[in-house]
Each structure stands twice: as structure tokens, then as C-alpha cells.
Write a protein that holds these residues in place. Structure first.
Motif, PDB file in Angstrom:
ATOM      1  N   PRO A   8       3.903  -4.319  -5.168  1.00 32.68           N
ATOM      2  CA  PRO A   8       3.750  -2.863  -5.287  1.00 32.68           C
ATOM      3  C   PRO A   8       2.580  -2.427  -6.162  1.00 32.68           C
ATOM      4  CG  PRO A   8       5.541  -3.624  -6.681  1.00 32.68           C
ATOM      5  CD  PRO A   8       5.126  -4.804  -5.845  1.00 32.68           C
ATOM      6  N   CYS A   9       2.012  -3.347  -6.946  1.00 29.88           N
ATOM      7  CA  CYS A   9       0.933  -2.969  -7.871  1.00 29.88           C
ATOM      8  C   CYS A   9      -0.420  -3.557  -7.494  1.00 29.88           C
ATOM      9  CB  CYS A   9       1.290  -3.406  -9.299  1.00 29.88           C
ATOM     10  SG  CYS A   9       2.844  -2.741  -9.905  1.00 29.88           S
ATOM     11  N   CYS A  32       6.730   6.943  -3.507  1.00 31.26           N
ATOM     12  CA  CYS A  32       7.422   6.101  -2.515  1.00 31.26           C
ATOM     13  C   CYS A  32       8.691   5.493  -3.104  1.00 31.26           C
ATOM     14  CB  CYS A  32       6.486   4.998  -2.023  1.00 31.26           C
ATOM     15  SG  CYS A  32       5.097   5.627  -1.046  1.00 31.26           S
ATOM     16  N   GLN A  53       2.515   5.621  -5.220  1.00 34.49           N
ATOM     17  CA  GLN A  53       3.456   4.498  -5.199  1.00 34.49           C
ATOM     18  C   GLN A  53       4.768   4.888  -5.868  1.00 34.49           C
ATOM     19  OE1 GLN A  53       4.209   2.195  -3.382  1.00 34.49           O
ATOM     20  NE2 GLN A  53       3.054   0.358  -3.953  1.00 34.49           N
ATOM     21  N   LYS A 107       0.861  -1.181   0.000  1.00 26.70           N
ATOM     22  CA  LYS A 107       0.000   0.000   0.000  1.00 26.70           C
ATOM     23  C   LYS A 107       0.898   1.232   0.000  1.00 26.70           C
ATOM     24  CE  LYS A 107      -4.034   1.791   2.495  1.00 26.70           C
ATOM     25  NZ  LYS A 107      -3.632   3.189   2.662  1.00 26.70           N
ATOM     26  N   PRO A 108       0.692   2.140  -0.962  1.00 21.96           N
ATOM     27  CA  PRO A 108       1.534   3.352  -0.979  1.00 21.96           C
ATOM     28  C   PRO A 108       1.468   4.066   0.367  1.00 21.96           C
ATOM     29  CG  PRO A 108       0.131   3.246  -2.942  1.00 21.96           C
ATOM     30  CD  PRO A 108      -0.322   2.138  -2.031  1.00 21.96           C
TER      31      PRO A 108
END
Length: 272
Positions: free
Chosen positions: A190-191, A173, A170, A107-108
Motif C-alpha cells: 500500500p505504500c 481507499c 490511499q 496504487k490508490p
């Protein structure tokens, strides 16, 4: 003594750092979740960790930059070598491991009230790196460009990071992680919370970054693993046993000619 930030203009990359896990076992209290996992993640490439939920992929990823030990009751055995040096060596500072091995989460998690600019440079203060205003400006542009975000945000660097879309957050980050010049970047799905367009942009960013930083990514998306990685490791935990690596090797082999039938069944969607 406080370290001084190296000049932020592009410099030739140093030799790519490999990360080598040797006989890593991990526990949460009495429950063993990883059993003697060994994996060499070559420098300057992308290694994808694949496997069903609950097989220890994310736990393994967290052992690679000493985040596992932050969990109450967690313990670990084995070695993790960064370019030949054990990151768990008692003589080595925890902050050094975290600086050299960055992490991007599922999660960003930008600092929402902090500006886009300040989000990128936040890591400098945490790691004790000093920089002039010009150096910080250059660093922000360079890291946002590497994360594929500069063109979209260059006119609003003083706006809050929390105002960006999920995909942009994201990438912010990722830029924040890059600002302290890590040798390795770990990515935990990450996606998974992003739309297809944002996912494609993150994958492009991964491909561009792999030339200068070693990347290890956990993903449940088999197409993504096939697209972004050069090496894959297939994790599995069967019938309540701890997670192990069933098979690891070049991505083309894991997807095209796996040795183990369980690997073939998983990558072709027959279970998991």
C-alpha cells in the motif's frame, strides 16, 4: 431482503477473525505459481508477507478474498478459512467473502470524479447495506478518522476524491474499505507509490486499525515489515519452481533469529 446498516457509533469489537490458509496452490493456466502454502494469520494482528518479486506473495493475498479467480485461466486448490468457515464453500456467496475481507491495492484507486464523502459510502450500495443520512454522516466521519484523514478533509467532503494527494487517496481507499465493516483487511504494497511522510502516516493507520481488524500486508520494504507486523511469512520461488513459504513466525524471530539461512540472507539484504 436488503440488510440494514448497524448503528455506526463505536461498538465493542467482536472476537477478532483469524484467516487460515491450508495447502493453497494456485495456477495461471498451466503455470503453477504457489505450491501447498499453509499459513495461519491470527486475528487482531498484522501479518507481513515478504520475499523477492515473483514468489507468489500478491497471488497468495488475492486467494484470501477470492480475487484470484477473477483472472482468466486462473485456478486454485486448498482451503481458506475465515474464523473456521471456508470462503470457497459453494454455498457461500462471493459478495460475503468480499464484504468480510477487504482489499487495499498498491496504487490508490478512489473513484476520481466521486466526492470524498461518496467514495467512503460507495461500498454500502455495492453490498446492499441501507443507512439513513445521519448514519451515513456518522459512518463517513468514523471511517475517515480511523484512516487518519478526517482532520485533513472534513471541510471539503464534497470535493472529488481524485483531487487528493497520493497518500490521502490511499487513506481514502482504506476508509472506503472500512465502511462495510470488514473482519480482515488485505493490503498489497500500500505504500510503494508513496513518499516517506505519507508512508509513515499509513503505517500509523495500520497500527491503529490492527486492534479491531485483522491485517495482512505484502511489502518489499523490510524496515516496514519489521515496524508494522507481529508475524511474518517469507515466500520464495527458486529456479522456476512455484512459490512456497520458507519460514513463518513472530516478526522478532524472523528478523532476529531466523531458522533458515535463506531467510537471514533475505531480511539482511544479501539477495532479493
Amino acid at each position: 431482503m436488503t440488510a440494514v446498516l448497524p448503528h455506526p457509533h463505536p461498538v465493542p469489537p467482536a472476537a477478532h477473525a483469524s484467516i487460515d490458509a491450508r495447502e493453497v496452490s494456485a495456477w495461471f493456466g498451466e503455470r503453477k505459481v504457489l505450491d501447498r502454502v499453509s499459513l495461519l494469520m491470527p486475528g487482531g494482528s498484522v501479518t507481513a508477507l515478504i520475499g523477492p518479486s515473483g514468489c507468489g506473495k500478491s497471488t497468495f493475498l488475492r486467494t484470501l478474498n477470492r480475487m484470484h479467480e477473477l483472472i482468466p485461466g486462473a485456478s486454485l486448490a486448498g482451503e481458506v478459512l475465515l474464523s473456521g468457515a471456508d470462503i470457497y464453500d459453494p454455498a457461500r456467496k462471493l459478495t460475503d467473502a468480499r464484504k468480510q475481507i477487504g482489499m487495499v491495492f498498491q496504487k490508490p484507486n478512489p473513484f476520481p470524479a466521486m466526492s470524498i464523502y461518496d467514495n467512503v459510502v460507495a461500498g454500502l450500495k455495492l453490498t446492499g447495506l441501507k443507512a439513513t443520512r445521519t448514519e451515513r454522516d456518522d459512518l463517513v466521519e468514523q471511517c475517515l478518522a480511523k484512516a487518519g484523514l478526517w482532520v485533513e478533509v472534513r471541510d471539503r467532503l464534497r470535493q472529488p476524491g481524485g483531487a487528493l494527494s497520493g497518500g490521502q487517496q490511499q487513506r481514502l481507499c482504506i476508509a472506503r474499505s472500512l465502511a462495510v465493516r470488514p473482519k480482515v483487511l488485505l493490503m498489497d504494497e500500500p505504500c510503494s507509490a508513496l513518499d516517506p511522510t505519507s508512508t509513515r502516516r499509513i503505517e500509523q493507520t495500520i497500527a491503529e486499525l490492527a486492534h479491531e481488524v485483522t491485517i495482512v500486508i505484502v511489502t518489499h520494504n523490510m524496515q516496514q515489515a519489521a515496524r508494522v507486523s507481529q508475524q511474518c511469512a517469507f515466500f520464495l520461488a527458486e529456479q522456476g519452481t512455484p512459490g512456497v513459504i520458507v519460514e513463518a513466525g513472530p516478526t522478532t524471530q524472523i528478523f532476529g533469529a531466523p531458522v533458515d539461512q535463506r531467510t537471514a540472507d533475505y531480511v539482511h539484504g544479501r539477495f532479493g
